[in-house]
Each structure stands twice: as structure tokens, then as C-alpha cells.
Enzyme design. Structure first.
Site, PDB file in Angstrom:
ATOM      1  N   HIS A 105       0.698  -1.178   0.092  1.00 60.85           N
ATOM      2  CA  HIS A 105      -0.015  -0.011  -0.171  1.00 60.85           C
ATOM      3  C   HIS A 105       0.868   1.321  -0.048  1.00 60.85           C
ATOM      4  O   HIS A 105       0.551   2.298   0.475  1.00 60.85           O
ATOM      5  CB  HIS A 105      -1.020  -0.100   1.284  1.00 60.85           C
ATOM      6  CG  HIS A 105      -1.979  -1.018   1.177  1.00 60.85           C
ATOM      7  ND1 HIS A 105      -2.320  -1.473  -0.161  1.00 60.85           N
ATOM      8  CD2 HIS A 105      -3.058  -1.355   1.912  1.00 60.85           C
ATOM      9  CE1 HIS A 105      -3.538  -2.264   0.095  1.00 60.85           C
ATOM     10  NE2 HIS A 105      -3.886  -2.358   1.387  1.00 60.85           N
ATOM     11  N   HIS A 179      -9.757   2.691  -0.599  1.00 67.41           N
ATOM     12  CA  HIS A 179      -9.958   1.566   0.329  1.00 67.41           C
ATOM     13  C   HIS A 179     -11.162   1.530   1.295  1.00 67.41           C
ATOM     14  O   HIS A 179     -11.352   1.080   2.400  1.00 67.41           O
ATOM     15  CB  HIS A 179      -8.678   1.410   1.190  1.00 67.41           C
ATOM     16  CG  HIS A 179      -8.473   0.137   1.566  1.00 67.41           C
ATOM     17  ND1 HIS A 179      -9.339  -0.933   2.596  1.00 67.41           N
ATOM     18  CD2 HIS A 179      -7.335  -0.745   1.346  1.00 67.41           C
ATOM     19  CE1 HIS A 179      -8.535  -1.803   2.752  1.00 67.41           C
ATOM     20  NE2 HIS A 179      -7.621  -1.909   2.020  1.00 67.41           N
ATOM     21  N   GLU A 313     -12.042  -2.577  -3.847  1.00 68.15           N
ATOM     22  CA  GLU A 313     -11.020  -1.844  -4.286  1.00 68.15           C
ATOM     23  C   GLU A 313     -10.669  -2.174  -5.639  1.00 68.15           C
ATOM     24  O   GLU A 313      -9.964  -2.984  -6.230  1.00 68.15           O
ATOM     25  CB  GLU A 313      -9.947  -2.126  -3.472  1.00 68.15           C
ATOM     26  CG  GLU A 313      -9.985  -2.172  -2.072  1.00 68.15           C
ATOM     27  CD  GLU A 313      -8.947  -2.915  -1.046  1.00 68.15           C
ATOM     28  OE1 GLU A 313      -7.530  -2.611  -1.206  1.00 68.15           O
ATOM     29  OE2 GLU A 313      -9.068  -3.857  -0.420  1.00 68.15           O
TER      30      GLU A 313
END
Ligand code: G6D
Length: 349
Positions: A105, A179, A313
């Protein structure tokens, strides 16, 4: 379209602001300058009761300290990169490994931890929050001065559109996502087990023990990953399939079939009647069902539990830079990255 602003705490001496768009149906979307993160989306149920349908926190401190990426803009690269390594234009890179032995991420200080600037725009039928962040060359180990613009649009047709635009002065990687975790019941203490999901996907990415894709795309047919017909997500929570057991539910990328006659993803809660339909130009969607929340988080004063929410996502496949056939995640100076994902809210009896 009504637009309101309120202070949402302070970080590094800067005031974090939360902006709210409210349309004529009373549907609202709120987002803050920390991480360009969605903090609430309020929509009616089948009886007209308007409630928040996404996981979030009451305070900035909780977002900063817990960091389960609620509503966050994730990047430069969403998902994991194997051992944090990649080669680009003949140069080898080593990113920080902030998720066991892998990079995840965008790193410890990913885009979700940055303070974005924002401007608002509105027309008769749309309100826009235009977030911008300039990520300097070398930030989190990525090459190139990257300028990212994320526009959240709320429409009078009850759609939330996310438009990404990015440019760089050196070839780099860019594969963003949002997210947000949905809980269509409007109550984060109610698990989403009985939410139904429909996906156009015929394949999903098999994961290794460390959650890096093996490179194999498995057919969903005959498995708890088959959502080509709407089904409850609970089937993955109770499944003995090795991939469900590995992650205690779902934490998988699904390859999207872009079909003309249906959205890529549909999430529905029969009790509230709320439905969200997702369309996107991205190759895949990661479905993560919050398999590990321990109730320590709060959302509007209530604690959230196991399976408190589920993500949709939209992104290109994780570790794509190291996996041929997993799609494009590079961005070069002569390109403008452009992508759009739309979530449409309505109710069904
Ligand atoms: C866990 O493996 C999951 C990720 O997919 C998720 O994005 C993160 O928690 C919030 O690392």
C-alpha cells in the site's frame, strides 16, 4: 449541491478539514484532507432512513494510529510488491518492506498518510472535491516527482465517482485505489456476512502464504469465489477452501470481465434494501472482508467487529510490476494516468 466544511483535527501543525457534499435527495459524501479519505457516505434504506454505510472513525487520531485504510486513497501502488523489489528501465529498486517481507500500500508513509490540498467545484447536478498531492522523487523509494489529482464527485443520480489523474517527470509506478469498506446495514456492529455480492469475474488471483499472488489466475467456477451469480459473502467465511482459510475469508484480487450489460460489482444488503453497484476501467477488484477487526475500533461511538465491512478496491493486479500478464502499473513522463471508478447507490425491495 450543498458543500460544507469542518475541522477534523490537527496533524503536524496543520488543520485537517472534512468536506461534505450533500445532494437534493439528502445523500451525502464526506472526505478529509488526510489521505484524501472518505469519512462517511450516507444513503437511505428502503424505508428512507439515511445512515452511514462505510467504516470510519470519530477522530483523526484513530485514523492515524489504527490505520486500517478506512476510505483512504492508497498508493503509489495499492496492494503488495514482492519483497519490495522491482526493476524499472534497467534499474533495480528496493522499497521498504512494511508488511512482513513485502512492500504494501505504498509503504509506511503511503499516500493515505499525506495531507492533500483540496478545492471544491459544483454544477447543477454534481459536486466535486478535487484533492491534489505532489509526491517528491524518492518518496517511499519510488522514482519520479509524481503529481496526483483525485476527484470525488457526488451526483444527483446518487453516484460517487472517483477520477484519478497523475503525471510524473521520471518513469515510476502508479496503481491507486480507494480502500473504502462498505457496511450497507448502516450499523458497523452488524457483520456483513449476509450481504450478497455479484462480480463479473471468472478468475481470481491465487495467493501465497505471504499474500503475494502466485501468478496463477484460478477459475472461480465451483468455488466460494464464484460470484457470477449473486451470493452471500458468508460462504467464504465458512469455507474450507485453502484460499479462504489462508485469509479467513476474502482478501483476493478478482479479474474483472467488463461486460456491456452489467456492472463489474454489486453489493446488496437485503435487510436494509441498500445496493451499491461499481463500474470501473481498472482490470481488477480486491475484495477484503475485514477478517481480523477485534472490536477495538469505534465508528460513531459504536465498536466494530469481525467482518464489519467489505472493500471493493478497483485497481490493477497486485505485484503486477513483477508478474508478466498482470497488467500495466508503470507511468512514464509522456503519459497522463487517467482512471475512473463509479459507485452507484440505490435501494431494492
Ligand atoms: C491487510 O491483507 C490485508 C490487506 O489486503 C488490506 O488492504 C489491509 O489489511 C488493510 O493487510
Amino acid at each position: 449541491m450543498d458543500i460544507s466544511i469542518k475541522d477534523f483535527g490537527e496533524l503536524s501543525g496543520q488543520v485537517i478539514q472534512e468536506y461534505t457534499l450533500t445532494n437534493r435527495q439528502g445523500i451525502s459524501l464526506s472526505a478529509m484532507t488526510y489521505g484524501a479519505a472518505i469519512t462517511s457516505i450516507r444513503v437511505p434504506d428502503k424505508n428512507g432512513l439515511i445512515e452511514n454505510i462505510v467504516l470510519g472513525y470519530d477522530t483523526l487520531d484513530e485514523y492515524v494510529s489504527y490505520r486500517p485504510y478506512y476510505g483512504a486513497t492508497v498508493g503509489r501502488v495499492a496492494g503488495r510488491i514482492d519483497k519490495g523489489k522491482f526493476t524499472l528501465e534497467g534499474k533495480n529498486y528496493q522499497l521498504e518492506t512494511n508488511d512482513k517481507t513485502n512492500h504494501s500500500h505504498g509503504g509506511i508513509n503511503g499516500l493515505d498518510t499525506k495531507i492533500w490540498t483540496v478545492k471544491t467545484e459544483s454544477t447543477e447536478n454534481e459536486g466535486h472535491l478535487v484533492f491534489t498531492y505532489k509526491s517528491p522523487h524518492g518518496e517511499n523509494g519510488y522514482p519520479g516527482n509524481l503529481t496526483v489529482k483525485v476527484t470525488y464527485t457526488l451526483t444527483e443520480s446518487n453516484e460517487w465517482k472517483i477520477n484519478y489523474q497523475a503525471t510524473t517527470d521520471k518513469t515510476t509506478l502508479f496503481n491507486p485505489t480507494n480502500h473504502v469498506y462498505f457496511n450497507l446495514s448502516g450499523d458497523p456492529t452488524k457483520a456483513i456476512n449476509q450481504h450478497t455480492l455479484a462480480l463479473t469475474s471468472k478468475y481470481f488471483a491465487e495467493l501465497k502464504e505471504d499474500y503475494i499472488p502466485t501468478g496463477t489466475l484460478l477459475p472461480v467456477k465451483g468455488t466460494p469465489f464464484d460470484f457470477t451469480t449473486a451470493d452471500t459473502v458468508n460462504k467464504g467465511f465458512e469455507s474450507t477452501h485453502s484460499q479462504n482459510k489462508l485469509v479467513s475469508g476474502y482478501d483476493h484480487p478478482f479479474v474483472l470481465e467488463h461486460l456491456a450489460d452489467k456492472p463489474e460489482a454489486t453489493l446488496y444488503d437485503q435487510k436494509s434494501g441498500r445496493r451499491v453497484q461499481m463500474v470501473t476501467d481498472r482490470d481488477a477488484v480486491v475484495i477484503f472482508a475485514v477478517n481480523t477487526l477485534d472490536g477495538r475500533h469505534t465508528n460513531e461511538g459504536t465498536s466494530e467487529e469481525h467482518y464489519a465491512g467489505i472493500t471493493l478496491e478497483a485497481q490493477n493486479l497486485p505485484n503486477a510490476i513483477n508478474q508478466k500478464d498482470f497488467g500495466k502499473v508503470t507511468l512514464s513522463p509522456d503519459e497522463i494516468f487517467q482512471s475512473e471508478t463509479t459507485y452507484r447507490f440505490d435501494t431494492m425491495l
